[in-house]
Design a protein around this motif. Sequence first.
Motif, PDB file in Angstrom:
ATOM      1  N   PHE A  65       0.834  -1.198   0.000  1.00 40.29           N
ATOM      2  CA  PHE A  65       0.000   0.000   0.000  1.00 40.29           C
ATOM      3  C   PHE A  65       0.867   1.245   0.000  1.00 40.29           C
ATOM      4  CE2 PHE A  65      -2.374   3.436   1.923  1.00 40.29           C
ATOM      5  CZ  PHE A  65      -3.621   3.331   1.330  1.00 40.29           C
ATOM      6  N   GLU A  66       1.839   1.287   0.906  1.00 41.74           N
ATOM      7  CA  GLU A  66       2.719   2.459   1.020  1.00 41.74           C
ATOM      8  C   GLU A  66       3.488   2.713  -0.280  1.00 41.74           C
ATOM      9  OE1 GLU A  66       3.017   4.772   3.412  1.00 41.74           O
ATOM     10  OE2 GLU A  66       1.383   3.762   4.468  1.00 41.74           O
ATOM     11  N   THR A  67       4.013   1.655  -0.862  1.00 45.37           N
ATOM     12  CA  THR A  67       4.776   1.783  -2.110  1.00 45.37           C
ATOM     13  C   THR A  67       3.909   2.350  -3.224  1.00 45.37           C
ATOM     14  OG1 THR A  67       6.170  -0.093  -1.471  1.00 45.37           O
ATOM     15  CG2 THR A  67       6.166   0.508  -3.798  1.00 45.37           C
ATOM     16  N   LEU A  68       2.720   1.783  -3.363  1.00 41.96           N
ATOM     17  CA  LEU A  68       1.813   2.232  -4.419  1.00 41.96           C
ATOM     18  C   LEU A  68       1.342   3.660  -4.166  1.00 41.96           C
ATOM     19  CD1 LEU A  68       0.365   1.555  -7.036  1.00 41.96           C
ATOM     20  CD2 LEU A  68      -1.446   0.501  -5.680  1.00 41.96           C
ATOM     21  N   TYR A  69       1.016   3.965  -2.919  1.00 38.75           N
ATOM     22  CA  TYR A  69       0.551   5.317  -2.603  1.00 38.75           C
ATOM     23  C   TYR A  69       1.632   6.355  -2.913  1.00 38.75           C
ATOM     24  CZ  TYR A  69      -1.207   9.381  -0.162  1.00 38.75           C
ATOM     25  OH  TYR A  69      -1.620  10.655   0.132  1.00 38.75           O
ATOM     26  N   GLU A  70       2.869   6.044  -2.551  1.00 42.29           N
ATOM     27  CA  GLU A  70       3.971   6.980  -2.839  1.00 42.29           C
ATOM     28  C   GLU A  70       4.112   7.227  -4.336  1.00 42.29           C
ATOM     29  OE1 GLU A  70       5.838   8.998  -0.941  1.00 42.29           O
ATOM     30  OE2 GLU A  70       4.487   8.314   0.647  1.00 42.29           O
ATOM     31  N   ARG A  71       3.826   6.216  -5.133  1.00 40.84           N
ATOM     32  CA  ARG A  71       3.950   6.321  -6.582  1.00 40.84           C
ATOM     33  C   ARG A  71       2.908   7.290  -7.179  1.00 40.84           C
ATOM     34  NH1 ARG A  71       3.970   0.713  -9.563  1.00 40.84           N
ATOM     35  NH2 ARG A  71       5.633   0.352  -8.079  1.00 40.84           N
ATOM     36  N   ILE A  72       1.712   7.332  -6.565  1.00 36.87           N
ATOM     37  CA  ILE A  72       0.636   8.149  -7.151  1.00 36.87           C
ATOM     38  C   ILE A  72       0.265   9.371  -6.307  1.00 36.87           C
ATOM     39  CG2 ILE A  72      -0.354   6.175  -8.362  1.00 36.87           C
ATOM     40  CD1 ILE A  72      -2.612   6.213  -6.206  1.00 36.87           C
ATOM     41  N   ARG A  73       0.908   9.558  -5.189  1.00 37.34           N
ATOM     42  CA  ARG A  73       0.529  10.616  -4.250  1.00 37.34           C
ATOM     43  C   ARG A  73       0.462  11.997  -4.902  1.00 37.34           C
ATOM     44  NH1 ARG A  73       3.651  13.686  -0.585  1.00 37.34           N
ATOM     45  NH2 ARG A  73       5.437  12.397  -1.064  1.00 37.34           N
ATOM     46  N   GLU A  74       1.478  12.368  -5.617  1.00 37.20           N
ATOM     47  CA  GLU A  74       1.514  13.713  -6.214  1.00 37.20           C
ATOM     48  C   GLU A  74       0.362  13.927  -7.190  1.00 37.20           C
ATOM     49  OE1 GLU A  74       5.311  14.796  -7.821  1.00 37.20           O
ATOM     50  OE2 GLU A  74       6.355  14.111  -6.011  1.00 37.20           O
ATOM     51  N   GLN A  75       0.125  12.943  -8.050  1.00 41.46           N
ATOM     52  CA  GLN A  75      -0.972  13.059  -9.014  1.00 41.46           C
ATOM     53  C   GLN A  75      -2.319  13.102  -8.289  1.00 41.46           C
ATOM     54  OE1 GLN A  75      -0.705   9.731 -11.628  1.00 41.46           O
ATOM     55  NE2 GLN A  75       1.223  10.398 -12.574  1.00 41.46           N
TER      56      GLN A  75
END
Length: 158
Positions: A65-75
């Motif tokens: 979850f953390e990895t994926l969230y970090e990937r899309i957080r800015e967008q």
Amino acid sequence: MIENYLGILESSLEKKVAVLHEIEDYNDEQEQLLKQEKVSMEELDANMEKKDVLIQKLTDLDEGFETLYERIREQLVANKDAYKEQIKRIQGLITQVTDKSVSIQVQESRNKKLIEDYFLKERSQIRQGRKASKTAYSYYKSMSNVDDVSNSILDQKK
């Protein structure tokens, strides 16, 4: 594209809620085991091993979850209005995860107290057993000396 990632995040949280529910069930089972007059260490160990597997699964879900969230957080932050509904569902799931986590912490604390009480009782019984053995040994030893004394008295009378 980001909708797919949000779907994966949502699915991950749903799995996490399910795993937390299972952990709650194992905690309930553990509590029942610890409240029995005679605790089965085999059953308790099996329960804890199953919980360990679930905790590892939970850790893996968290990391993903953390990895994926970090990937899309800015967008996601830049376009939060476009994904309002999915974000709301994810926030609801995060609330469920938090509530279940708090509930599990309470269960764990209660079970820890039960385990401590059980081991205190067992230690006390072991201490009493040692004391009884020591008393019996002392009695046996003193009675053995009495026989020696009476034999020596008989030997002197001859």
